[in-house]
Design a protein around this motif. Structure first.
Motif, short mmCIF file in Angstrom:
data_model
loop_
_atom_site.label_atom_id
_atom_site.label_comp_id
_atom_site.label_asym_id
_atom_site.label_seq_id
_atom_site.Cartn_x
_atom_site.Cartn_y
_atom_site.Cartn_z
N PRO A 211 0.84 -1.20 0.00
CA PRO A 211 0.00 0.00 0.00
C PRO A 211 0.88 1.26 0.00
O PRO A 211 2.00 1.24 0.49
N TRP A 212 0.35 2.34 -0.55
CA TRP A 212 1.07 3.61 -0.61
C TRP A 212 0.13 4.76 -0.33
O TRP A 212 -1.08 4.66 -0.52
N LEU A 213 0.73 5.87 0.06
CA LEU A 213 0.02 7.12 0.25
C LEU A 213 0.84 8.24 -0.39
O LEU A 213 2.06 8.29 -0.24
N TRP B 85 -2.82 11.54 9.10
CA TRP B 85 -1.77 11.59 8.07
C TRP B 85 -1.22 13.01 7.95
O TRP B 85 -0.01 13.20 7.76
N ARG C 292 -4.71 7.56 -1.76
CA ARG C 292 -4.37 6.27 -1.14
C ARG C 292 -4.46 5.14 -2.16
O ARG C 292 -5.44 5.05 -2.90
N LEU D 232 -3.91 2.27 6.24
CA LEU D 232 -4.13 3.24 5.17
C LEU D 232 -5.60 3.63 5.08
O LEU D 232 -5.93 4.81 4.94
N ARG E 180 -2.33 -1.93 4.89
CA ARG E 180 -3.53 -1.61 4.11
C ARG E 180 -4.67 -1.18 5.04
O ARG E 180 -5.39 -0.23 4.75
N LEU F 242 3.69 1.88 2.74
CA LEU F 242 3.10 1.21 3.90
C LEU F 242 3.23 -0.30 3.82
O LEU F 242 2.53 -1.03 4.52
#
Length: 529
Positions: A366-368, A445, A471, A437, A434, A423
């Motif tokens: 997962p990424w942000l 955040w 997200r 997130l 995840r 993440l």
């Protein structure tokens, strides 16, 4: 891709997440991705719905990320115009989309593309088509307006900025010696095995498979690379390119990061060359927007693919149109499945064994991505000048890029900083990334970002006006130990992946996610179709 290559907030989540903080005075919310659509597919809310209309095309492309757009371009180059591209989101581009905050373009995901090597001739052709490179006096030259301007990178460490991301400020003789030894080890492995982008250009030699079987951190331990500054930098590189730390990706991935391109260069190496990269204020959205533009209404946005099935005479693809709330059945001769493998395995009826195997072994980080609008430039700390890529040593985030770095206008003014936060599993994130997130509110955040970047920029909180957060629940495939071996053992790499009338095209099939891998696999699938 170092943040290159990367589902989001629906209306209800947006209403909960978007707010004005009384503490920070900064507006913002979640944007860019519609989690509700993806989760409707996951939860079976659309399963079994009866199509209310039928449409036909020679080829249907499921998925409008880089691979799907590359497949569409390849079809057109082959003279095939009768196709439809079905995209989940409201804009095509996948993890390579761009947006704007306060009227300033910024990336929503991947934000640069290294100048491609000779093995990546499909990408080279695209760049030539877009006018980014041309042959002058027998040599290829890139348009300098699109190459990253200097200074490119800097690191905040020991209270000031240093040039470059490999720590040199305050490090001792032991660190410098290990830098040199690691550089030599990478050189030796480059000579011993073929590290290549895209991976389908070479078979997996025994040396590569042996590295693939071992965690990168374990390989570093075995080789005696234990200096903390070197280990931080290598872990940063893994989190940057793969979304997970050095203990969670393979030694092949850790070495490939350097050996597939320019190598690793220790301080003082006179032969060291900085990677030339192409970048834009909106990141790789500059590329995908131009890839999508000539497709017109052949891109069907807001279409959730729910079923792909081979028939006696062709392929059926069912997709829910979020605008009309109708299920549409597409009938085609072939289908290019440009979806992440875990989604493809859900929607393809009777999925072939090669797809089931890939879905069982590929894991996603997962990424942000947070875009921070500033009313005025920030006050800086001592040391290296403001750069395109700015990283804080030892932080959870990967630093920020400045949307105005490529601007030719020297007048100070408002800008947008894009902050990247992986993440996947690492020393910083050991739980369910995840879930974190999706469950963590926007304000949390915001506070993490402000705390991290206020170390080098004490006036960040007073200059920031808005923070928009995108997200990605399944941003990029993680090259975990043994993954390449699993893919190769089932005939998945190298080479294109096909089963009957289906062609599979996604960076997942390479075991990690960068623009070059996705584009090449999409181009090959489109050419074959």
């Amino acid at each position: 891709m170092r943040r290159r290559t990367f589902l989001g907030a629906g209306a209800s989540a947006l209403a909960l997440g978007a707010c004005e903080s009384p503490d920070a005075g900064i507006e913002g919310g979640f944007t860019g991705i519609d989690v509700v659509r993806g989760h409707a597919l996951r939860d079976g809310a659309l399963h079994g719905a009866t199509p209310s209309q039928t449409r036909r095309a020679r080829v249907v492309i499921a998925g409008g990320g880089v691979a799907g757009l590359a497949a569409a371009r390849a079809l057109r180059l082959s003279g095939i115009e009768d196709f439809a591209l079905l995209e989940l989101e409201d804009t095509a581009g996948g993890n390579s989309r761009g947006g704007a905050v306060g009227g300033i373009p910024c990336p929503l995901g991947a934000h640069y593309l290294p100048v491609p090597g000779d093995e990546t001739h499909e990408v080279q052709d695209l760049l030539e088509e877009l006018g980014l490179r041309q042959r002058v006096a027998g040599r290829w030259q890139y348009d300098e307006r699109h190459l990253c301007h200097s200074p490119q990178e800097r690191l905040f460490i020991e209270g000031e900025w240093q040039d470059g991301l490999l720590p040199v400020q305050g490090v001792g003789a032991t660190a410098l010696a290990q830098y040199r030894l690691f550089s030599q080890r990478v050189d030796a492995l480059q000579a011993e095995a073929r590290f290549v982008i895209p991976t389908l250009r070479a078979a997996l030699a025994p040396t590569l498979l042996a590295l693939d079987a071992l965690p990168f951190a374990a390989w570093l331990d075995r080789e005696g690379f234990d200096e903390p500054h070197l280990r931080w930098y290598l872990d940063y590189c893994c989190r940057d390119d793969y979304g997970a730390g050095a203990a969670h990706v393979s030694a092949w991935a850790g070495i490939h990061y350097f050996a597939s391109r320019h190598g690793f260069h220790a301080p003082g190496d006179d032969n060291a060359e900085r990677d030339a990269v192409l970048t834009w204020p909106e990141g790789n959205g500059w590329l995908t927007r131009r890839m999508a533009q000539p497709l017109g209404d052949r891109i069907r946005k807001g279409h959730v693919v729910t079923r792909i099935a081979e028939t006696r005479s062709g392929v059926e693809v069912d997709a829910f149109d979020t605008a009309t709330k109708a299920m549409v059945r597409w009938q085609a001769e072939r289908c290019i499945v440009a979806l992440p493998v875990f989604i493809a395995a859900r929607v393809v009826e009777n999925p072939p064994e090669v797809l089931r195997n890939a879905a069982a072994h590929v894991r996603h980080a997962p990424w942000l991505v947070a875009n921070v609008h500033l009313r005025a430039p920030l006050t800086d700390r001592a040391g290296a000048a403001p750069s395109w890529d700015n990283v804080v040593y030892g932080s959870r985030g990967l630093g920020y890029v400045d949307a105005r770095h490529q601007s030719l206008d020297p007048t100070p003014g408002p800008t947008v900083l894009s902050w990247y936060r992986p993440l996947g599993p690492s020393a910083y994130d050991k739980g369910d990334g995840r879930r974190l997130l999706l469950d963590r509110p926007w304000a949390a955040w915001r506070d993490e970002l402000l705390a991290e970047l206020s170390a080098p920029h004490a006036d960040l909180r007073s200059r920031a006006t808005r923070i928009d957060i995108t997200r990605y629940g399944h941003a990029m495939a993680m090259p975990v130990p043994g993954l390449l071996g699993q893919l190769a053992s089932r005939g998945q790499a190298p080479g294109p992946v096909t089963a009957g009338r289906l062609s599979f095209a996604h960076a997942d099939w390479s075991g990690y996610s960068i623009f070059e891998e996705a584009f090449t696999r999409g181009h090959i699938a489109g050419s074959a179709a």
